[in-house]
Design a protein around this motif. Structure first.
Motif, PDB file in Angstrom:
ATOM      1  N   UNK A   1       0.870  -1.169   0.000  1.00 17.48           N
ATOM      2  CA  UNK A   1       0.000   0.000   0.000  1.00 17.48           C
ATOM      3  C   UNK A   1       0.908   1.220   0.000  1.00 17.48           C
ATOM      4  N   UNK A   2       0.361   2.357   0.260  1.00 17.62           N
ATOM      5  CA  UNK A   2       1.162   3.577   0.160  1.00 17.62           C
ATOM      6  C   UNK A   2       2.233   3.695   1.243  1.00 17.62           C
ATOM      7  N   UNK A   3       2.161   2.879   2.292  1.00 14.22           N
ATOM      8  CA  UNK A   3       3.159   2.997   3.355  1.00 14.22           C
ATOM      9  C   UNK A   3       3.812   1.673   3.757  1.00 14.22           C
ATOM     10  N   UNK A   4       3.316   0.542   3.284  1.00 14.42           N
ATOM     11  CA  UNK A   4       3.856  -0.754   3.685  1.00 14.42           C
ATOM     12  C   UNK A   4       4.077  -1.655   2.474  1.00 14.42           C
ATOM     13  N   UNK A   5       5.051  -2.550   2.611  1.00 12.21           N
ATOM     14  CA  UNK A   5       5.324  -3.565   1.595  1.00 12.21           C
ATOM     15  C   UNK A   5       5.573  -4.870   2.332  1.00 12.21           C
ATOM     16  N   UNK A   6       4.805  -5.906   2.022  1.00  9.57           N
ATOM     17  CA  UNK A   6       4.953  -7.200   2.671  1.00  9.57           C
ATOM     18  C   UNK A   6       5.128  -8.292   1.636  1.00  9.57           C
ATOM     19  N   UNK A   7       6.031  -9.208   1.911  1.00 15.19           N
ATOM     20  CA  UNK A   7       6.168 -10.401   1.084  1.00 15.19           C
ATOM     21  C   UNK A   7       6.214 -11.597   2.022  1.00 15.19           C
ATOM     22  N   UNK A   8       5.588 -12.683   1.581  1.00 16.45           N
ATOM     23  CA  UNK A   8       5.501 -13.884   2.404  1.00 16.45           C
ATOM     24  C   UNK A   8       5.741 -15.092   1.519  1.00 16.45           C
ATOM     25  N   UNK A   9       6.726 -15.904   1.879  1.00 15.42           N
ATOM     26  CA  UNK A   9       7.056 -17.111   1.134  1.00 15.42           C
ATOM     27  C   UNK A   9       6.636 -18.324   1.958  1.00 15.42           C
ATOM     28  N   UNK A  10       5.988 -19.274   1.325  1.00 17.23           N
ATOM     29  CA  UNK A  10       5.681 -20.563   1.929  1.00 17.23           C
ATOM     30  C   UNK A  10       6.294 -21.632   1.041  1.00 17.23           C
ATOM     31  N   UNK A  11       7.274 -22.349   1.560  1.00 15.49           N
ATOM     32  CA  UNK A  11       7.955 -23.377   0.787  1.00 15.49           C
ATOM     33  C   UNK A  11       7.335 -24.741   1.061  1.00 15.49           C
ATOM     34  N   UNK A  12       7.384 -25.615   0.065  1.00 12.57           N
ATOM     35  CA  UNK A  12       6.779 -26.946   0.207  1.00 12.57           C
ATOM     36  C   UNK A  12       7.477 -27.798   1.272  1.00 12.57           C
ATOM     37  N   UNK A  13       8.683 -27.432   1.675  1.00 10.97           N
ATOM     38  CA  UNK A  13       9.382 -28.167   2.739  1.00 10.97           C
ATOM     39  C   UNK A  13       8.969 -27.690   4.135  1.00 10.97           C
ATOM     40  N   UNK A  14       7.997 -26.770   4.209  1.00 11.40           N
ATOM     41  CA  UNK A  14       7.503 -26.275   5.497  1.00 11.40           C
ATOM     42  C   UNK A  14       8.130 -24.977   5.963  1.00 11.40           C
ATOM     43  N   UNK A  15       9.134 -24.493   5.276  1.00 12.21           N
ATOM     44  CA  UNK A  15       9.791 -23.240   5.667  1.00 12.21           C
ATOM     45  C   UNK A  15       8.913 -22.044   5.304  1.00 12.21           C
ATOM     46  N   UNK A  16       9.041 -20.987   6.088  1.00 14.98           N
ATOM     47  CA  UNK A  16       8.279 -19.755   5.866  1.00 14.98           C
ATOM     48  C   UNK A  16       9.187 -18.546   6.048  1.00 14.98           C
ATOM     49  N   UNK A  17       8.994 -17.557   5.187  1.00 13.59           N
ATOM     50  CA  UNK A  17       9.777 -16.320   5.249  1.00 13.59           C
ATOM     51  C   UNK A  17       8.811 -15.156   5.117  1.00 13.59           C
ATOM     52  N   UNK A  18       8.975 -14.146   5.945  1.00 12.96           N
ATOM     53  CA  UNK A  18       8.191 -12.925   5.807  1.00 12.96           C
ATOM     54  C   UNK A  18       9.129 -11.729   5.838  1.00 12.96           C
ATOM     55  N   UNK A  19       8.783 -10.714   5.051  1.00 11.10           N
ATOM     56  CA  UNK A  19       9.599  -9.502   4.954  1.00 11.10           C
ATOM     57  C   UNK A  19       8.631  -8.330   4.934  1.00 11.10           C
TER      58      UNK A  19
ATOM     59  N   UNK B   1      12.260  -8.961   9.121  1.00  3.75           N
ATOM     60  CA  UNK B   1      12.383 -10.209   8.366  1.00  3.75           C
ATOM     61  C   UNK B   1      12.309 -11.365   9.353  1.00  3.75           C
ATOM     62  N   UNK B   2      11.482 -12.355   9.038  1.00  4.66           N
ATOM     63  CA  UNK B   2      11.377 -13.577   9.838  1.00  4.66           C
ATOM     64  C   UNK B   2      11.638 -14.770   8.928  1.00  4.66           C
ATOM     65  N   UNK B   3      12.476 -15.687   9.392  1.00  5.78           N
ATOM     66  CA  UNK B   3      12.756 -16.936   8.694  1.00  5.78           C
ATOM     67  C   UNK B   3      12.410 -18.065   9.670  1.00  5.78           C
ATOM     68  N   UNK B   4      11.378 -18.810   9.319  1.00  3.68           N
ATOM     69  CA  UNK B   4      10.899 -19.892  10.192  1.00  3.68           C
ATOM     70  C   UNK B   4      10.664 -19.410  11.620  1.00  3.68           C
ATOM     71  N   UNK B   5      10.056 -18.230  11.740  1.00  2.00           N
ATOM     72  CA  UNK B   5       9.703 -17.664  13.036  1.00  2.00           C
ATOM     73  C   UNK B   5      10.826 -16.969  13.777  1.00  2.00           C
ATOM     74  N   UNK B   6      12.027 -16.980  13.235  1.00  2.00           N
ATOM     75  CA  UNK B   6      13.171 -16.337  13.883  1.00  2.00           C
ATOM     76  C   UNK B   6      13.534 -15.059  13.142  1.00  2.00           C
ATOM     77  N   UNK B   7      14.110 -14.108  13.862  1.00  2.00           N
ATOM     78  CA  UNK B   7      14.565 -12.875  13.234  1.00  2.00           C
ATOM     79  C   UNK B   7      15.612 -13.224  12.190  1.00  2.00           C
ATOM     80  N   UNK B   8      15.389 -12.762  10.955  1.00  2.00           N
ATOM     81  CA  UNK B   8      16.276 -13.112   9.859  1.00  2.00           C
ATOM     82  C   UNK B   8      16.878 -11.899   9.185  1.00  2.00           C
ATOM     83  N   UNK B   9      17.518 -12.143   8.059  1.00  2.00           N
ATOM     84  CA  UNK B   9      18.147 -11.074   7.299  1.00  2.00           C
ATOM     85  C   UNK B   9      18.137 -11.447   5.821  1.00  2.00           C
ATOM     86  N   UNK B  10      18.206 -10.422   4.982  1.00  2.00           N
ATOM     87  CA  UNK B  10      18.336 -10.614   3.538  1.00  2.00           C
ATOM     88  C   UNK B  10      19.815 -10.579   3.209  1.00  2.00           C
ATOM     89  N   UNK B  11      20.252 -11.484   2.356  1.00  5.08           N
ATOM     90  CA  UNK B  11      21.643 -11.467   1.920  1.00  5.08           C
ATOM     91  C   UNK B  11      21.839 -10.301   0.966  1.00  5.08           C
TER      92      UNK B  11
END
Length: 117
Positions: free
Chosen positions: A52-70, A79-89
């Motif tokens: 939207x005009x102030x937020x950007x969200x992306x959410x990945x659901x992998x078939x192996x059960x992994x999840x990523x949100x940004x 950024x969350x990777x499998x529920x833990x605080x993550x980072x983008x390379x």
């Protein structure tokens, strides 16, 4: 992944051009890549993007059960990777226009090609 790039560009253009548009979402099925213990494994995944005009969200659901949100807004990025605080390379160390995520203590790196993030 070109379809996703086009979808993202269309979404962003629509938000900029239309005075009445406040938000939009898109979802696609993709082929993600998991780097783990020296192995590269292709994994099917679903990637959702909402903006939207102030937020950007992306959410990945992998078939192996992994999840990523940004989540990105004017104040912070989360950024969350499998529920833990993550980072983008950093894109400077990546090849083939990959978007990749991991988290401290996780031996896996999750990537998708041609992502517009």
């Amino acid at each position: 992944m070109k379809g996703f790039t086009c979808l993202s560009l269309t979404l962003m253009c629509g938000l900029m051009v239309s005075a009445t548009a406040n938000a939009g979402c898109g979802e696609m099925q993709a082929q993600c890549i998991v780097f783990e213990r020296g192995e590269t494994t292709p994994v099917s995944c679903s990637i959702s993007v909402c903006a939207n005009t102030s937020d950007f969200d992306t959410y990945w659901t992998l078939s192996n059960g992994s999840e990523i949100s940004h989540h990105i807004n004017a104040n912070k990025t989360t950024i969350k990777v499998n529920g833990r605080t993550g980072f983008a390379l950093p894109s400077a160390i990546l090849q083939d226009k990959l978007s990749c995520y991991s988290a401290p203590g996780i031996s896996s790196i999750y990537c998708a090609k041609d992502m517009l993030l």
